[in-house]
Design a protein around this motif. Structure first.
Motif, short mmCIF file in Angstrom:
data_model
loop_
_atom_site.label_atom_id
_atom_site.label_comp_id
_atom_site.label_asym_id
_atom_site.label_seq_id
_atom_site.Cartn_x
_atom_site.Cartn_y
_atom_site.Cartn_z
N PHE A 167 54.52 -24.59 -54.67
CA PHE A 167 53.39 -25.49 -54.48
C PHE A 167 52.62 -25.02 -53.24
N ALA A 168 51.31 -24.90 -53.36
CA ALA A 168 50.51 -24.42 -52.22
C ALA A 168 49.22 -25.22 -52.13
N ASP A 169 48.84 -25.52 -50.89
CA ASP A 169 47.56 -26.16 -50.64
C ASP A 169 46.95 -25.59 -49.37
N THR A 170 45.69 -25.85 -49.17
CA THR A 170 45.00 -25.43 -47.95
C THR A 170 44.57 -26.66 -47.17
N GLY A 171 45.41 -27.68 -47.21
CA GLY A 171 45.14 -28.94 -46.53
C GLY A 171 45.43 -28.88 -45.04
N GLU A 181 45.83 -25.20 -41.77
CA GLU A 181 45.75 -24.12 -42.76
C GLU A 181 46.37 -24.47 -44.10
N GLY A 182 47.41 -25.31 -44.10
CA GLY A 182 48.01 -25.70 -45.37
C GLY A 182 49.52 -25.58 -45.38
N THR A 183 50.05 -25.84 -46.57
CA THR A 183 51.50 -25.89 -46.76
C THR A 183 51.87 -25.16 -48.05
#
Length: 138
Positions: A81-85, A127-129
């Motif tokens: 799972f990747a996001d740029t939150g 930057e995200g997780t």
């Protein structure tokens, strides 16, 4: 191999509640295809649902990639799972049992971590997780 099931990597964008459902369905399909037990299928799908929802709510959306993995003697399912939150400012707190900011299934990251065999999280504030989970066949 299960006839008719493509076991190559599959990507699913996560931008809506419907996408969270699609991630659950995709993870279940791949878990069945690699012959995870029903209990392990349920554990993986539950963890994936929580992490997909976190990606949507806290990460502002992102994506999931589901793939079959092998380590020589067993097969498993890996989901990234990747996001740029905004990232997770206090990872130790976020991984604490019982910690919640509301919303999801109430499992939190610690609950999702207990449901899988391998759990890795990389996060950078601003930057995200990226969370990688794997469930292996028994």
């Amino acid at each position: 191999m299960t006839a008719g099931v493509d076991l190559g990597p599959k990507a699913q964008a996560i931008g809506s509640d419907e996408d969270v459902v699609r991630v659950r369905q995709l993870v279940r399909t791949v878990a069945v295809a690699v012959k995870l037990s029903l209990v392990d299928q349920t554990k993986l799908v539950t963890a994936a649902s929580e992490l997909a929802r976190n990606t949507l709510i806290y990460g502002g959306g992102g994506g999931a990639e589901v793939r079959v993995v092998e380590d020589g003697r067993r097969r498993g399912v890996r989901v990234v799972f990747a996001d740029t939150g905004p990232g997770i400012p206090d990872l130790d707190l976020a991984l604490t049992d019982g910690y919640t900011t509301g919303g999801g299934l109430g499992l939190g990251l610690s609950g999702a971590r207990r449901l899988v065999d391998d759990f890795d999280i990389q996060t950078v504030v601003g930057e995200g997780t990226r969370i990688t989970v794997t469930k292996w066949s028994r």
